[in-house]
Design an enzyme around this catalytic site. Structure first.
Site, PDB file in Angstrom:
ATOM      1  N   GLY A  14       0.774  -1.232   0.000  1.00  0.00           N
ATOM      2  CA  GLY A  14       0.000   0.000   0.000  1.00  0.00           C
ATOM      3  C   GLY A  14       0.803   1.277   0.000  1.00  0.00           C
ATOM      4  N   SER A  15       2.010   1.256  -0.543  1.00  0.00           N
ATOM      5  CA  SER A  15       2.772   2.521  -0.558  1.00  0.00           C
ATOM      6  C   SER A  15       2.075   3.556  -1.439  1.00  0.00           C
ATOM      7  CB  SER A  15       4.213   2.299  -0.999  1.00  0.00           C
ATOM      8  OG  SER A  15       4.289   1.985  -2.366  1.00  0.00           O
ATOM      9  N   ILE A  90     -11.967  -7.543 -11.537  1.00  0.00           N
ATOM     10  CA  ILE A  90     -13.027  -6.552 -11.291  1.00  0.00           C
ATOM     11  C   ILE A  90     -14.285  -7.004 -12.031  1.00  0.00           C
ATOM     12  CG2 ILE A  90     -13.702  -4.119 -11.527  1.00  0.00           C
ATOM     13  CD1 ILE A  90     -11.252  -4.284  -9.831  1.00  0.00           C
ATOM     14  N   HIS A 106       0.098   0.312 -13.733  1.00  0.00           N
ATOM     15  CA  HIS A 106       0.852  -0.907 -14.016  1.00  0.00           C
ATOM     16  C   HIS A 106       2.334  -0.541 -14.099  1.00  0.00           C
ATOM     17  CE1 HIS A 106       1.231  -5.054 -15.303  1.00  0.00           C
ATOM     18  NE2 HIS A 106       2.172  -4.635 -16.121  1.00  0.00           N
TER      19      HIS A 106
HETATM   20  C1  GRF Z   1       2.691  -1.033  -7.822  1.00  0.00           C
HETATM   21  O1  GRF Z   1       3.958  -1.235  -8.319  1.00  0.00           O
HETATM   22  C2  GRF Z   1       1.691  -0.965  -8.942  1.00  0.00           C
HETATM   23  O2  GRF Z   1       2.231  -0.608 -10.149  1.00  0.00           O
HETATM   24  C3  GRF Z   1       1.162  -2.355  -9.031  1.00  0.00           C
HETATM   25  O3  GRF Z   1       1.203  -2.849  -7.714  1.00  0.00           O
HETATM   26  C4  GRF Z   1       2.214  -2.190  -6.980  1.00  0.00           C
HETATM   27  C5  GRF Z   1       1.626  -1.777  -5.676  1.00  0.00           C
HETATM   28  O4  GRF Z   1       2.606  -1.314  -4.798  1.00  0.00           O
HETATM   29  N1  GRF Z   1      -0.128  -2.374  -9.680  1.00  0.00           N
HETATM   30  P1  GRF Z   1       2.198  -0.685  -3.400  1.00  0.00           P
HETATM   31  O5  GRF Z   1       1.412  -1.755  -2.627  1.00  0.00           O
HETATM   32  O6  GRF Z   1       1.390   0.530  -3.645  1.00  0.00           O
HETATM   33  O7  GRF Z   1       3.503  -0.385  -2.733  1.00  0.00           O
END
Ligand code: GRF
Length: 191
Positions: A14-15, A90, A106
């Protein structure tokens, strides 16, 4: 004007979700109304709750139930959905209800390294293994096919000679944090 209500869907660390929460904390335009996860132990849930954002955990059956998901979004008054590392399919009812109002990010330059099975570190490993000279991020609308919705925004970065999947992942995360909330903010002014 009433603030737009954003839902963040996330399954993991969830960063990006945390970055959105901070970015919109002082916004007049929008607020994060909900963080939703299909994983009860996803670290994103604790982080969001600590920042005062309501969280919801759904089962995989609920995630796949379009009518349930649309009603859940209505219950929270959601105007726009942001997928940030959400690893569930989804349902079509939700896609239809949020046409032009649901985006995903992505970690590659789509259409390269997209589609089923291409997520997280798998993307970066494949990019490095193929000796690509560049990679990047793609922000796109969500449609019925994985990673094939209309592309809204892409940003490139170089893949160095000694690059590992881990160092590339770090670069990509940095790009995501810098651009994803800004791009969504721009879209929100048009809905
Ligand atoms: C991100 O790299 C995004 O591109 C992909 O999933 C990852 C999620 O990273 N869809 P985080 O959990 O937000 O750190």
């Amino acid at each position: 004007m009433k603030k737009k209500q954003l839902a963040l869907f996330a399954s993991g660390t969830g960063s990006n979700a945390v970055n959105f929460i901070h970015y919109f904390a002082q916004s007049e335009l929008a607020e994060i109304a909900l963080v939703l996860s299909n994983k009860a132990d996803a670290p994103v849930l604790e982080k969001a709750a600590a920042l005062g954002v309501p969280t919801v955990i759904i089962s995989n059956a609920q995630a796949a139930n379009g009518v349930y998901m649309v009603e859940l979004m209505q219950k929270y008054g959601i105007d726009f959905i942001v997928l940030a590392g959400y690893l569930r399919f989804i349902p079509s009812e939700l896609i239809a209800a949020f046409k032009g109002k649901m985006v995903n990010i992505h970690p590659s330059l789509l259409p390269k390294y997209g589609g089923p099975g291409m997520y997280g570190s798998k993307v970066h490993q494949a990019v490095v293994a193929n000796k690509e000279k560049e990679s990047g991020i793609t922000i796109h609308y969500v449609n019925e096919e994985y990673d094939k919705g209309t592309i809204i925004y892409q940003k490139k970065t170089t893949v160095g000679a000694g690059e590992s999947a881990a160092t590339l992942a770090e670069k990509i995360h940095h790009l995501e944090h810098e651009h994803y909330p800004k791009v969504v903010e721009g879209l929100l002014t048009n809905i």
